[in-house]
Design a protein around this motif. Structure first.
Motif, PDB file in Angstrom:
ATOM      1  N   GLU A   1       0.937  54.096  26.443  1.00 40.67           N
ATOM      2  CA  GLU A   1       1.851  53.253  25.489  1.00 40.67           C
ATOM      3  C   GLU A   1       3.938  53.726  26.268  1.00 40.67           C
ATOM      4  O   GLU A   1       4.029  52.939  26.264  1.00 40.67           O
ATOM      5  N   ARG A   2       3.283  54.972  27.273  1.00 43.82           N
ATOM      6  CA  ARG A   2       4.680  54.743  27.928  1.00 43.82           C
ATOM      7  C   ARG A   2       4.733  53.061  28.713  1.00 43.82           C
ATOM      8  O   ARG A   2       5.749  52.538  28.568  1.00 43.82           O
TER       9      ARG A   2
ATOM     10  N   ASP B   1       5.566  50.323  26.611  1.00 38.96           N
ATOM     11  CA  ASP B   1       7.230  49.904  26.528  1.00 38.96           C
ATOM     12  C   ASP B   1       7.613  50.120  27.637  1.00 38.96           C
ATOM     13  O   ASP B   1       8.200  48.952  27.694  1.00 38.96           O
ATOM     14  N   GLU B   2       7.550  50.779  28.840  1.00 42.19           N
ATOM     15  CA  GLU B   2       8.391  50.169  29.674  1.00 42.19           C
ATOM     16  C   GLU B   2       8.330  48.333  29.949  1.00 42.19           C
ATOM     17  O   GLU B   2       8.974  47.800  30.861  1.00 42.19           O
ATOM     18  N   ARG B   3       6.741  48.130  30.630  1.00 45.65           N
ATOM     19  CA  ARG B   3       6.869  46.887  30.438  1.00 45.65           C
ATOM     20  C   ARG B   3       7.107  45.822  29.601  1.00 45.65           C
ATOM     21  O   ARG B   3       7.578  45.504  30.143  1.00 45.65           O
ATOM     22  N   GLU B   4       6.940  46.346  28.432  1.00 50.07           N
ATOM     23  CA  GLU B   4       7.873  45.486  27.128  1.00 50.07           C
ATOM     24  C   GLU B   4       9.210  45.374  27.334  1.00 50.07           C
ATOM     25  O   GLU B   4       9.803  44.156  26.833  1.00 50.07           O
TER      26      GLU B   4
END
Length: 491
Positions: free
Chosen positions: A111-112, A115-118
């Motif tokens: 998830e992390r 999220d970072e990628r997004e």
RNA sequence: GCCGGUAUCGUCUAGGGGUCAGGACACGUGGUUCUCAGCCACGGGACCGGGGUUCGAAUCCCCGUACCGGUACCA
């Protein structure tokens, strides 16, 4: 010791023509240099792999004549050859990497990472793993371990530039900044592709990696892994991809993509191999039709071009026609017979065959038909008029050639002549047909065309006299009389 | 976006500082012939664009463009 090369398909689909060509190049290379061709099944993706697919791939390779020296069913000293049976090795290798300081545990949640990628993507930037877990304090790690937090193993990408000489593309360099600390062992203890290929290539002593261009960008990662594992990198050769007519990557949209499908459509393995070999590779001269032996003798990685190639079905068709034209009758007949049987056309022959050796007759038929067929499947339709006594008249054929005034009489006359013709051979049949036309004061062509329609029902067929002789006297006369009756009822 | 690769007839390709840029498929025309196919002959058709280097560039270099691939706890 010759080179050791491998083809490593993943059984998540049937043997794709692109894969088949890569396998062919690899196999040719091995055979050319007296090396060893290893087949390895990359089935680490358990979800998507199946044994059916494995069987399909093996069948496809065998059909093409690409035999492997080591691999499934063949065995070998470097097995097992299924990645799913080599998991302990990958885990051990990953552990070795960690121990040697080349890799580290990563507890980051998907998830992390997502999220970072997004987040980065929103800013129009690419995100690379931030090495958050590289410098985790010991107590934090202890805590995570205490609750058995899932952990993956990431490779610590060194800051050195990697470069290598690709046998096809020449020197290629990569900046390490473009490579993130990639995962080598997932949290479920399954290796990623990068780890498994490298470990296997090391274990199997692979000297040359010949694979698709799509792996070119992964190569620096692999080289880094080879080094970290204390092994020397093999020679790499990245072969360009095969595209569809629209220059997009070949896919189902373009029609057939699996070799099984081409086989089903009536292509000969020799033609397929010859065609595939010439897609992206050239012997350096003008040769096109080449036997496997010639291919082996002339093959070299240098002959492979750098650009992607469009799969040109028309040329394949032509080449297949060439192979059909050249195949020994016995072999061609053997290839065609199953199709005739499936179509319910064989064995199913007329009276004539009671006195003729059936296989010799079939050989003659196949020989007669072959210049007209580009694919084996076409024989079924071409042969139909010869293998069934129900003549289906094409409407246009009837319109064009059976509506001649007085035709009934002409055909009846021909039937009468042929009935007593003995021997019923080509020169005599031809003389009879031409003679009848002359006697009746019509052009030979008129009678020839009408006769063709009468016996085959079609506008086109092999040479008429050959057709009549092959059909035999009785069936010929019978079909002619049928038309005489037809014409009589009509008027 | 970033990284990597590639660029010669419509397609597969040969070649490579000075060539009429060669071959094959497909296409067109003609020949063979009873039709179709085949076969034979002939024909049209290409060096992505722009800069350099050079006496000379399609070929070497740079830039651009286009296309392909990669950019994942897919392979």
């Amino acid at each position: 010791m010759g080179p050791r090369v491998r083809f490593a398909p993943s059984p998540t689909g049937y043997l794709h023509v692109g894969g088949a060509r890569t396998a062919l190049f690899t196999w040719l290379y091995a055979r050319r240099h007296g090396g060893t061709f290893v087949l390895r099944i990359e089935d680490t993706d358990v979800e998507r792999s199946s044994t059916d697919m494995v069987a399909g791939i093996l069948d496809g390779l065998r059909w093409l004549g690409l035999d492997w020296d080591e691999g499934p069913e063949a065995g070998g000293p470097h097995g097992p050859y299924f990645q799913s049976e080599r998991l302990v090795r990958y885990r051990a290798a990953a552990a070795r990497l960690v121990a040697g300081g080349h890799a580290y545990y990563c507890y980051c949640s998907t998830e992390r990472l997502r999220d970072e990628r997004e987040k980065a993507e929103q800013c129009g930037e690419a995100w690379q793993y931030d090495r958050a877990c590289l410098a985790l304090p010991p107590e934090r790690i202890a805590k995570l371990e205490a609750v058995a937090a899932p952990r993956a193993i990431r490779f610590k990408v060194p800051a050195t530039r990697t470069a290598f000489d690709d046998a096809i593309h020449g020197r290629i360099e990569f900046d390490p900044r473009g490579i993130e600390d990639f995962v080598v062992l997932r949290s479920d203890k399954y290796p990623t592709y990068h780890l498994s290929v490298v470990v296997d290539d090391v274990d199997m002593a692979i000297s040359h990696v010949i694979r698709g261009d799509d792996h070119l960008s992964n190569t620096p990662k692999h080289i880094l892994l080879f080094e970290a594992l204390g092994a020397t990198s093999p020679v790499f050769a990245h072969v360009p991809l095969i595209l569809g007519a629209d220059k997009k990557r070949l896919s189902k949209r373009h029609g057939a993509t699996s070799v099984t499908e081409y086989r089903r459509q009536g292509y000969l393995p020799g033609a397929m191999v010859n065609f595939l070999a010439l897609l992206g590779w050239s012997p350096g001269d003008d040769r096109e039709l080449m036997s496997v032996t010639e291919l082996i003798e002339s093959f070299s990685l240098e002959g492979i071009g750098g650009g992607n190639a469009v799969f040109n079905t028309e040329k394949l068709d032509w080449m297949n026609g060439q192979y059909i034209a050249r195949l020994p009758v016995e072999e061609l007949t053997a290839a065609v017979a199953p199709l005739l049987i499936d179509a319910g056309l064989w064995p199913n022959v007329g009276v004539d065959l009671q006195v003729r050796p059936a296989d010799a007759w079939l050989h003659r038929l196949v020989d007669l038909l072959r210049p007209r067929a580009k694919r084996l499947t076409e024989f079924v339709d071409l042969a139909r008029p010869f293998l069934t006594d129900t003549v289906e008249y094409e409407p246009e054929a009837v319109d064009q050639h059976l509506s001649v005034p007085g035709l009934g009489g002409h055909v009846a006359a021909l039937a009468a002549t042929l009935r007593t013709l003995d021997p019923f051979d080509e020169p005599r049949v031809e003389a009879a047909v031409r003679g009848t036309a002359a006697e009746r004061g019509i052009k030979a062509g008129v009678l020839i065309h009408a006769t063709r329609v009468a016996v085959t029902g079609r506008l086109a067929s092999p040479g008429l006299f050959e057709v009549l002789v092959l059909l035999g006297r009785e069936r010929t006369v019978e079909r002619l009389e049928r038309v005489v009756n037809l014409l009589a009822t009509r008027t």
